[in-house]
Design a protein around this motif. Structure first.
Motif, PDB file in Angstrom:
ATOM      1  N   LEU A  73       0.818  -1.220   0.000  1.00 17.51           N
ATOM      2  CA  LEU A  73       0.000   0.000   0.000  1.00 17.51           C
ATOM      3  C   LEU A  73       0.852   1.271   0.000  1.00 17.51           C
ATOM      4  CD1 LEU A  73      -2.679  -1.078   2.603  1.00 17.51           C
ATOM      5  CD2 LEU A  73      -3.254  -0.105   0.390  1.00 17.51           C
ATOM      6  N   GLY A  74       2.133   1.102   0.380  1.00 16.57           N
ATOM      7  CA  GLY A  74       3.007   2.265   0.488  1.00 16.57           C
ATOM      8  C   GLY A  74       2.690   3.121   1.704  1.00 16.57           C
ATOM      9  N   VAL A  75       2.213   2.457   2.774  1.00 19.27           N
ATOM     10  CA  VAL A  75       1.904   3.177   4.020  1.00 19.27           C
ATOM     11  C   VAL A  75       2.560   2.439   5.187  1.00 19.27           C
ATOM     12  CG1 VAL A  75      -0.327   4.041   3.174  1.00 19.27           C
ATOM     13  CG2 VAL A  75      -0.251   1.883   4.445  1.00 19.27           C
ATOM     14  N   SER A  76       2.480   3.008   6.369  1.00 19.89           N
ATOM     15  CA  SER A  76       3.024   2.320   7.552  1.00 19.89           C
ATOM     16  C   SER A  76       1.958   1.360   8.095  1.00 19.89           C
ATOM     17  CB  SER A  76       3.402   3.335   8.623  1.00 19.89           C
ATOM     18  OG  SER A  76       2.229   3.911   9.146  1.00 19.89           O
ATOM     19  N   LYS A  77       2.446   0.392   8.903  1.00 19.64           N
ATOM     20  CA  LYS A  77       1.511  -0.547   9.538  1.00 19.64           C
ATOM     21  C   LYS A  77       0.518   0.206  10.425  1.00 19.64           C
ATOM     22  CE  LYS A  77       3.843  -3.779  11.633  1.00 19.64           C
ATOM     23  NZ  LYS A  77       4.310  -5.014  12.314  1.00 19.64           N
ATOM     24  N   LYS A  78       1.017   1.288  11.039  1.00 19.33           N
ATOM     25  CA  LYS A  78       0.185   2.118  11.924  1.00 19.33           C
ATOM     26  C   LYS A  78      -1.080   2.588  11.205  1.00 19.33           C
ATOM     27  CE  LYS A  78       2.726   4.884  15.251  1.00 19.33           C
ATOM     28  NZ  LYS A  78       3.363   6.188  15.331  1.00 19.33           N
ATOM     29  N   THR A  79      -0.920   2.947   9.931  1.00 21.36           N
ATOM     30  CA  THR A  79      -2.059   3.440   9.139  1.00 21.36           C
ATOM     31  C   THR A  79      -3.134   2.369   9.022  1.00 21.36           C
ATOM     32  OG1 THR A  79      -0.548   4.825   7.870  1.00 21.36           O
ATOM     33  CG2 THR A  79      -2.720   4.479   6.926  1.00 21.36           C
ATOM     34  N   ILE A  80      -2.711   1.134   8.762  1.00 26.41           N
ATOM     35  CA  ILE A  80      -3.680   0.025   8.642  1.00 26.41           C
ATOM     36  C   ILE A  80      -4.388  -0.173   9.983  1.00 26.41           C
ATOM     37  CG2 ILE A  80      -4.002  -2.436   8.141  1.00 26.41           C
ATOM     38  CD1 ILE A  80      -1.556  -2.261   6.295  1.00 26.41           C
ATOM     39  N   TYR A  81      -3.620  -0.075  11.085  1.00 24.43           N
ATOM     40  CA  TYR A  81      -4.205  -0.291  12.413  1.00 24.43           C
ATOM     41  C   TYR A  81      -5.191   0.807  12.826  1.00 24.43           C
ATOM     42  CZ  TYR A  81      -1.102  -4.281  13.148  1.00 24.43           C
ATOM     43  OH  TYR A  81      -0.468  -5.494  13.037  1.00 24.43           O
ATOM     44  N   LYS A  82      -5.193   1.910  12.103  1.00 25.44           N
ATOM     45  CA  LYS A  82      -6.209   2.939  12.342  1.00 25.44           C
ATOM     46  C   LYS A  82      -7.584   2.436  11.912  1.00 25.44           C
ATOM     47  CE  LYS A  82      -3.468   7.135  11.574  1.00 25.44           C
ATOM     48  NZ  LYS A  82      -3.178   8.154  10.566  1.00 25.44           N
ATOM     49  N   TYR A  83      -7.586   1.560  10.893  1.00 23.38           N
ATOM     50  CA  TYR A  83      -8.844   1.062  10.309  1.00 23.38           C
ATOM     51  C   TYR A  83      -9.209  -0.343  10.805  1.00 23.38           C
ATOM     52  CZ  TYR A  83      -8.046   4.984   7.154  1.00 23.38           C
ATOM     53  OH  TYR A  83      -7.831   6.246   6.639  1.00 23.38           O
ATOM     54  N   PHE A  84      -8.184  -1.152  11.090  1.00 23.55           N
ATOM     55  CA  PHE A  84      -8.411  -2.532  11.540  1.00 23.55           C
ATOM     56  C   PHE A  84      -7.504  -2.803  12.735  1.00 23.55           C
ATOM     57  CE2 PHE A  84      -9.133  -2.247   6.974  1.00 23.55           C
ATOM     58  CZ  PHE A  84     -10.444  -2.686   6.881  1.00 23.55           C
ATOM     59  N   LYS A  85      -8.102  -3.219  13.859  1.00 27.69           N
ATOM     60  CA  LYS A  85      -7.301  -3.304  15.082  1.00 27.69           C
ATOM     61  C   LYS A  85      -6.271  -4.441  15.051  1.00 27.69           C
ATOM     62  CE  LYS A  85     -10.686  -5.865  17.855  1.00 27.69           C
ATOM     63  NZ  LYS A  85     -11.848  -5.699  18.698  1.00 27.69           N
ATOM     64  N   ASN A  86      -6.526  -5.486  14.245  1.00 25.09           N
ATOM     65  CA  ASN A  86      -5.546  -6.573  14.108  1.00 25.09           C
ATOM     66  C   ASN A  86      -5.793  -7.332  12.797  1.00 25.09           C
ATOM     67  OD1 ASN A  86      -7.758  -8.351  14.603  1.00 25.09           O
ATOM     68  ND2 ASN A  86      -7.425  -8.123  16.806  1.00 25.09           N
ATOM     69  N   LYS A  87      -4.960  -8.315  12.541  1.00 21.35           N
ATOM     70  CA  LYS A  87      -5.059  -9.047  11.277  1.00 21.35           C
ATOM     71  C   LYS A  87      -6.362  -9.846  11.182  1.00 21.35           C
ATOM     72  CE  LYS A  87      -2.788 -12.366   8.280  1.00 21.35           C
ATOM     73  NZ  LYS A  87      -1.723 -13.371   8.151  1.00 21.35           N
ATOM     74  N   THR A  88      -6.801 -10.406  12.301  1.00 17.75           N
ATOM     75  CA  THR A  88      -8.045 -11.188  12.298  1.00 17.75           C
ATOM     76  C   THR A  88      -9.226 -10.319  11.850  1.00 17.75           C
ATOM     77  OG1 THR A  88      -7.202 -12.617  14.043  1.00 17.75           O
ATOM     78  CG2 THR A  88      -9.584 -12.629  13.705  1.00 17.75           C
ATOM     79  N   GLU A  89      -9.271  -9.098  12.366  1.00 16.53           N
ATOM     80  CA  GLU A  89     -10.346  -8.183  11.969  1.00 16.53           C
ATOM     81  C   GLU A  89     -10.253  -7.863  10.476  1.00 16.53           C
ATOM     82  OE1 GLU A  89     -11.135  -3.686  12.974  1.00 16.53           O
ATOM     83  OE2 GLU A  89     -11.745  -4.899  14.692  1.00 16.53           O
ATOM     84  N   LEU A  90      -9.033  -7.692   9.978  1.00 16.18           N
ATOM     85  CA  LEU A  90      -8.832  -7.413   8.552  1.00 16.18           C
ATOM     86  C   LEU A  90      -9.268  -8.612   7.698  1.00 16.18           C
ATOM     87  CD1 LEU A  90      -7.775  -5.667   6.197  1.00 16.18           C
ATOM     88  CD2 LEU A  90      -5.480  -6.555   6.679  1.00 16.18           C
ATOM     89  N   VAL A  91      -8.907  -9.818   8.120  1.00 18.04           N
ATOM     90  CA  VAL A  91      -9.308 -11.036   7.390  1.00 18.04           C
ATOM     91  C   VAL A  91     -10.831 -11.125   7.327  1.00 18.04           C
ATOM     92  CG1 VAL A  91      -9.336 -13.576   7.474  1.00 18.04           C
ATOM     93  CG2 VAL A  91      -7.182 -12.347   7.798  1.00 18.04           C
ATOM     94  N   GLY A  92     -11.503 -10.860   8.445  1.00 15.49           N
ATOM     95  CA  GLY A  92     -12.974 -10.868   8.481  1.00 15.49           C
ATOM     96  C   GLY A  92     -13.560  -9.852   7.522  1.00 15.49           C
ATOM     97  N   ALA A  93     -12.978  -8.652   7.506  1.00 15.28           N
ATOM     98  CA  ALA A  93     -13.477  -7.576   6.629  1.00 15.28           C
ATOM     99  C   ALA A  93     -13.250  -7.929   5.154  1.00 15.28           C
ATOM    100  CB  ALA A  93     -12.787  -6.265   6.964  1.00 15.28           C
ATOM    101  N   VAL A  94     -12.089  -8.534   4.848  1.00 16.57           N
ATOM    102  CA  VAL A  94     -11.783  -8.906   3.455  1.00 16.57           C
ATOM    103  C   VAL A  94     -12.722 -10.013   2.968  1.00 16.57           C
ATOM    104  CG1 VAL A  94     -10.054 -10.009   1.949  1.00 16.57           C
ATOM    105  CG2 VAL A  94      -9.383  -8.127   3.438  1.00 16.57           C
ATOM    106  N   THR A  95     -12.989 -11.006   3.800  1.00 19.81           N
ATOM    107  CA  THR A  95     -13.897 -12.088   3.379  1.00 19.81           C
ATOM    108  C   THR A  95     -15.315 -11.549   3.175  1.00 19.81           C
ATOM    109  OG1 THR A  95     -14.219 -12.792   5.674  1.00 19.81           O
ATOM    110  CG2 THR A  95     -12.568 -13.995   4.387  1.00 19.81           C
ATOM    111  N   ASP A  96     -15.740 -10.623   4.033  1.00 23.48           N
ATOM    112  CA  ASP A  96     -17.050  -9.974   3.865  1.00 23.48           C
ATOM    113  C   ASP A  96     -17.103  -9.175   2.563  1.00 23.48           C
ATOM    114  OD1 ASP A  96     -18.576 -10.793   5.929  1.00 23.48           O
ATOM    115  OD2 ASP A  96     -18.367  -8.996   7.155  1.00 23.48           O
TER     116      ASP A  96
END
Length: 199
Positions: free
Chosen positions: A30-53
């Motif tokens: 994405l060309g961003v820091s990990k911190k940026t992703i954590y602003k939107y998704f608190k952890n990888k599990t939450e991101l996986v859930g959001a991506v599958t949805d």
């Protein structure tokens, strides 16, 4: 930004698998820091859930658009197959297996949602096929809809259908033909042959 994260994560997960991809790799892509992703998704599990949805809703939207066209039921199934293959074209890993193994709650929830959507879609498809004399009138619609769902999930099992022996497209095409030959009338078989020539 959320959509961008979901889109990039989806591509990586389909290519490399849900377990294999790290948050660092997603951030780098994405060309961003990990911190940026954590602003939107608190952890990888939450991101996986959001991506599958996100993937589920994208494919459901595609299925709805196809069903609105009211093609004949055999043509409709081929159109759905084509659309699904376009969405999963970069799937080189075994995302379903990794999802089931490492994120069982997300997998179970997704499977339940897929089952509900497919039951409605396939039962409607079968009923219209019977009306149009493309499918035999004596088929058990509820049974066939359930076995179709089970088979579609079954062919994703790479311990039984390894990608070295079968491409994703070949598996889906073979299963679709297998399903339709089991329920089609003579008129339905003619339409199936027609669709196979175009595939």
């Amino acid at each position: 930004m959320t959509d961008k994260i979901l889109e990039i994560s989806k591509d990586l997960f389909l290519n490399l698998g849900f377990k294999s991809v790290t948050m660092d790799e997603i951030a780098s892509k994405l060309g961003v820091s990990k911190k940026t992703i954590y602003k939107y998704f608190k952890n990888k599990t939450e991101l996986v859930g959001a991506v599958t949805d996100y993937m589920f809703h994208t494919i459901c939207f595609g299925i709805d658009r196809i069903c609105e066209k009211k093609q004949n039921p055999i043509e409709e199934l081929f159109s759905i197959k084509k659309m699904v293959m376009e969405h999963l074209k970069d799937e080189k890993s075994s995302p379903q297996y990794q999802l089931q193994k490492y994120y069982p709650k997300i997998y179970a929830s997704l499977k339940q949602k897929q089952f509900q959507v497919m039951q409605t879609t396939i039962k409607d498809n079968l009923s219209r096929g019977i009306e149009l004399n493309l499918f035999r009138e004596n088929i058990n619609v509820d049974f066939v809809a359930r076995i179709y769902f089970y088979g579609m999930n079954g062919i994703k099992d790479q311990t039984v259908f390894p990608l070295t022996n079968f491409s994703k497209n070949e598996l889906m095409l073979n299963y679709l033909e297998y399903h339709l030959r089991g329920i089609a009338t003579e008129k339905g078989i003619q339409e199936l042959e027609n669709q196979l020539k175009q595939s």
